[in-house]
Design a protein around this motif. Structure first.
Motif, PDB file in Angstrom:
ATOM      1  N   ALA B  13       0.837  -1.193   0.000  1.00  0.00           N
ATOM      2  CA  ALA B  13       0.000   0.000   0.000  1.00  0.00           C
ATOM      3  C   ALA B  13       0.878   1.251   0.000  1.00  0.00           C
ATOM      4  O   ALA B  13       0.646   2.180  -0.769  1.00  0.00           O
ATOM      5  N   LEU B  31      -5.944   4.120  -6.766  1.00  0.00           N
ATOM      6  CA  LEU B  31      -7.062   3.538  -6.022  1.00  0.00           C
ATOM      7  C   LEU B  31      -7.348   2.131  -6.490  1.00  0.00           C
ATOM      8  O   LEU B  31      -7.644   1.243  -5.700  1.00  0.00           O
ATOM      9  N   GLU B  32      -7.220   1.944  -7.800  1.00  0.00           N
ATOM     10  CA  GLU B  32      -7.463   0.609  -8.336  1.00  0.00           C
ATOM     11  C   GLU B  32      -6.435  -0.371  -7.802  1.00  0.00           C
ATOM     12  O   GLU B  32      -6.746  -1.501  -7.462  1.00  0.00           O
ATOM     13  N   LEU B  34      -4.820  -0.074  -5.032  1.00  0.00           N
ATOM     14  CA  LEU B  34      -5.113  -0.315  -3.616  1.00  0.00           C
ATOM     15  C   LEU B  34      -6.298  -1.259  -3.470  1.00  0.00           C
ATOM     16  O   LEU B  34      -6.272  -2.200  -2.696  1.00  0.00           O
ATOM     17  N   GLY B  35      -7.330  -0.962  -4.262  1.00  0.00           N
ATOM     18  CA  GLY B  35      -8.507  -1.826  -4.211  1.00  0.00           C
ATOM     19  C   GLY B  35      -8.250  -3.128  -4.929  1.00  0.00           C
ATOM     20  O   GLY B  35      -8.669  -4.188  -4.494  1.00  0.00           O
ATOM     21  N   SER B  38      -6.501  -5.378  -3.000  1.00  0.00           N
ATOM     22  CA  SER B  38      -7.290  -5.872  -1.877  1.00  0.00           C
ATOM     23  C   SER B  38      -8.320  -6.863  -2.378  1.00  0.00           C
ATOM     24  O   SER B  38      -8.857  -7.634  -1.612  1.00  0.00           O
TER      25      SER B  38
END
Lengths: 209, 326
Positions: B13, B31-32, B34-35, B38
Motif C-alpha cells: 500500500a 485507487l485501483e 489499492l482496491g 485488496s
C-alpha cells in the motif's frame, strides 16, 4: 484513536458536511486538529460558524487533514473519534506536487480509518445524466475515481457513500443512479446544507465506532 | 487493525501511494491498485489459493518424474500442511509461519535440481513465493577473493533469488576450506538473510549425502535452520530404463526391444561398477548415453539413400554404446 474519514471529489461538499455533521452531533467548541503533509500538527480553535464561512464555499480547497473530535454515547460511556475532512480528490495526473502530496496523505489516512464517508455530489451526477441522455454515463461527476473508490470501499465494513446536495432538484436522479449502481444499503442521501439525512449517517458511524 | 480489513500488505500500500505521490500513477489507478490488490485476496478466499484441485494439479508434474517416491511423499506432506494452515487460518485458529528452507541429499543425477525447479514453481503457484524462479549458485558464486568480498557476493546472489529459490549446489564445499576459508563467511551471511527474509525466498542446499551430513555438523546453527531434509536415492535399473524411454519419447525416438535389453544390461553393469566406487551419475548417465545413441543412430543412417520414418525414430541395440562420461 479511531477515525472516520470524509473523502470525495473536490467540491462535493465534504467540508460543509463535516461542519454540519459535527454541529448535529452537538460539537460546540470546535478545536480542529490540522495535520499537514510535512508532518506538522496544529491545533486551531475556530468556531463552526467561522469555519463554515472560511473554509466552505466555491473555489475553496481544504489542504491537509482537518479533524474534529466527536463524541458518541455508547452504553454508559462515550466513544470519541475523529471526524476528518480531507483534500478533495481529482482525477488528472498533472497536478502540482503539493496537491499530490495532499491526496497521498488522504489515501494513507484512508487505509487506517475505521469509517469512510465517500461524499458524492448527487445533483452534479443528476445533471450530468440529464445531459448525457438516456443511456449515457455521468462523466465529470461520477468517474473512474469514484468507481474505484466505491469498489475499494465495498470490501470495507465502514464504507458508505453519501449522496450529497439532496436539496437540489437534480439530485433525485443522481441518487437513483447511484443506488442502482452500488449496493443500495451503502448509499445514504444527505444534504449538508439543510442537515437532512444525518440520522442514518450517525447510526452508521456509531456502529463502527 | 484496520489494515486487516483491507487485506493488503502495508508495504504494498505504501508503495502504491508513494508511486502516486511521485507522479507515476493517476489517482484512479492508485485507487485501483489499492482496491485491486485488496480484491485478489478476496477472490483467493473464494477460489482458495491452495484448493485441493489446484494442489493435485501442481503435484502431477512432480508425480510424472520417475521414482523418487520418498521425495514425492515429503513434498505432498509439505503441501498438505500448507493447505491445512490455510484452512486453520480461515477458522481463526493459530498458525505458525512455515519455514521451508531445505536440504537435498543425494548422489549426482538423482534429480535434485529438477525437483528444486518444480518446487519453486509450485510454491509460487501456491502463493508462497512472488516469482518462483530458481537461482542456481555454487561455491565460486558466493565466496569472494578478499576479506569483505564474500558477504557482498553472497548478498548479491540472495538479492537475485528474492521471491524465488536459492539453490546452492555442492553446498558442503563452503565449509571445506578450513578455518581461514571465506566459505564460512558465506554461510554466516546466508544464515542471517534466511532469518531476516524468511518469507521472501527459500534456500535449498544440495550435495552428496555423506558430505552434506558432515557439512550440517560443522555449523551448529545449520540443521535447525533447514527443517526439511529430502534424500534422493539412487535409481534402480528399471527406473533408469524408464527414464531412457521417456527421454526417447520426448524427442520422438523409440527404443527397439533389443536396445531396451541392452540398455538394461549396461545400466546393471554401470551400477555394479558404482558399488565398487566408480562414479555413476544416474539419470545424467542415461541422458549422456541416449544423446550418444542418437548421434550414433544418425551416423549409422548417414549413407542410406532412403530412410523410412520408422527407421528415423528407432534406436537399435548397436546405437547404445557406453563411453565418454560416466
Amino acid at each position: 484513536m479511531k477515525r472516520s474519514l470524509v473523502m470525495g471529489r473536490s467540491n462535493a461538499g465534504k467540508t460543509l458536511f463535516c461542519i454540519q455533521f459535527a454541529r448535529y452531533l452537538g460539537v460546540r467548541d470546535a478545536e480542529w486538529l490540522v495535520e499537514r503533509t510535512d508532518g506538522t500538527l496544529e491545533r486551531q480553535r475556530i468556531s463552526l460558524d467561522t469555519a463554515r464561512q472560511l473554509w466552505s464555499g466555491d473555489g475553496q480547497r481544504t489542504r491537509g487533514l482537518h479533524s474534529l473530535m466527536i463524541e458518541l454515547p455508547r452504553g454508559k460511556g462515550v466513544r470519541s473519534l475523529w471526524l476528518t475532512d480531507t483534500t478533495g480528490l481529482r482525477e488528472d495526473i498533472d497536478e502540482s506536487p503539493d496537491l499530490r502530496a495532499d491526496m497521498a496523505q488522504t489515501l494513507r489516512a484512508m487505509l487506517e480509518s475505521q469509517v469512510i464517508l465517500h461524499v458524492v455530489d448527487a445533483s452534479a451526477v443528476g445533471r450530468a445524466l440529464a445531459e448525457a441522455g438516456r443511456d449515457g454515463s455521468p462523466t465529470g461527476a461520477w468517474g473512474d475515481l469514484d468507481e474505484q473508490l466505491a469498489a475499494f470501499g465495498m470490501a470495507h465494513a465502514g464504507y458508505v457513500l453519501l449522496a450529497n446536495k439532496m436539496d437540489l432538484p437534480e439530485a433525485r436522479a443522481g441518487l437513483a443512479y447511484l443506488r442502482k449502481r452500488l449496493d443500495k444499503r451503502r448509499v445514504l442521501p444527505v444534504s449538508a446544507r439543510c442537515g437532512t439525512g444525518f440520522r442514518e449517517v450517525k447510526q452508521h458511524v456509531w456502529r463502527m465506532a | 487493525m484496520a489494515y486487516g480489513t483491507w487485506r493488503i500488505p502495508r508495504s504494498r500500500a505504501n508503495q502504491v501511494i508513494a508511486d502516486y505521490e511521485s507522479g507515476q500513477l493517476a489517482l484512479s489507478e492508485a485507487l485501483e491498485a489499492l482496491g485491486g490488490s485488496s480484491r485478489p485476496p478476496l477472490q483467493e478466499a473464494e477460489t482458495a489459493p491452495l484448493s485441493r484441485e489446484r494442489l493435485r494439479q501442481l503435484l502431477t508434474e512432480l508425480d510424472s518424474l520417475v521414482g523418487l517416491e520418498h521425495v514425492k511423499d515429503t513434498v505432498r506432506e509439505i503441501f498438505a500442511f500448507l493447505y491445512m494452515q490455510q484452512r486453520r487460518r480461515d477458522c481463526g485458529l493459530r498458525t505458525e509461519p512455515v519455514v521451508l528452507h531445505m536440504v537435498f541429499k543425494g548422489n549426482p543425477g538423482t534429480g535434485k535440481t529438477t525437483v528444486a525447479r518444480i518446487m519453486a514453481k509450485m510454491f509460487r503457484e501456491a502463493g508462497l513465493l512472488e516469482k518462483g524462479h530458481l537461482v542456481e549458485v555454487e561455491r565460486a558464486d558466493l565466496v569472494g577473493e578478499y576479506i569483505g568480498h564474500t558477504a557482498q557476493k553472497t548478498r548479491e546472489q540472495i538479492r537475485r533469488a528474492m521471491g524465488g529459490v536459492l539453490f546452492i549446489d555442492e553446498a558442503y564445499s563452503l565449509a571445506r576450506g578450513g578455518d581461514k576459508d571465506f566459505g564460512r563467511e558465506a554461510i554466516d551471511c546466508l544464515v542471517k538473510h534466511m532469518e531476516d527474509h524468511r518469507n521472501r525466498f527459500i534456500a535449498v542446499i544440495a550435495g552428496y549425502e555423506r558430505e552434506m551430513e558432515w557439512f550440517l555438523r560443522t555449523n551448529p546453527g545449520l540443521p535447525s535452520r533447514f527443517p526439511i531434509h529430502l534424500t534422493f536415492s539412487d535409481y534402480d535399473v528399471s527406473q533408469l530404463v524408464e527414464i531412457a524411454k521417456r527421454m526417447a519419447w520426448e524427442r520422438q525416438y523409440r527404443l527397439s526391444p533389443e536396445a531396451e535389453l541392452k540398455l538394461r544390461r549396461l545400466a546393471a553393469e554401470a551400477k555394479a561398477r558404482a558399488a565398487w566406487g566408480e562414479p555413476f551419475s544416474n539419470a545424467r548417465w542415461v541422458r549422456n548415453l541416449m544423446e550418444r545413441a542418437m548421434r550414433r543412430h544418425a551416423v549409422r543412417l548417414f549413407e542410406a539413400v532412403t530412410v523410412s520414418r520408422e527407421q528415423m525414430m528407432r534406436l537399435e541395440a548397436a546405437d547404445l554404446e557406453e563411453g565418454g562420461a560416466p
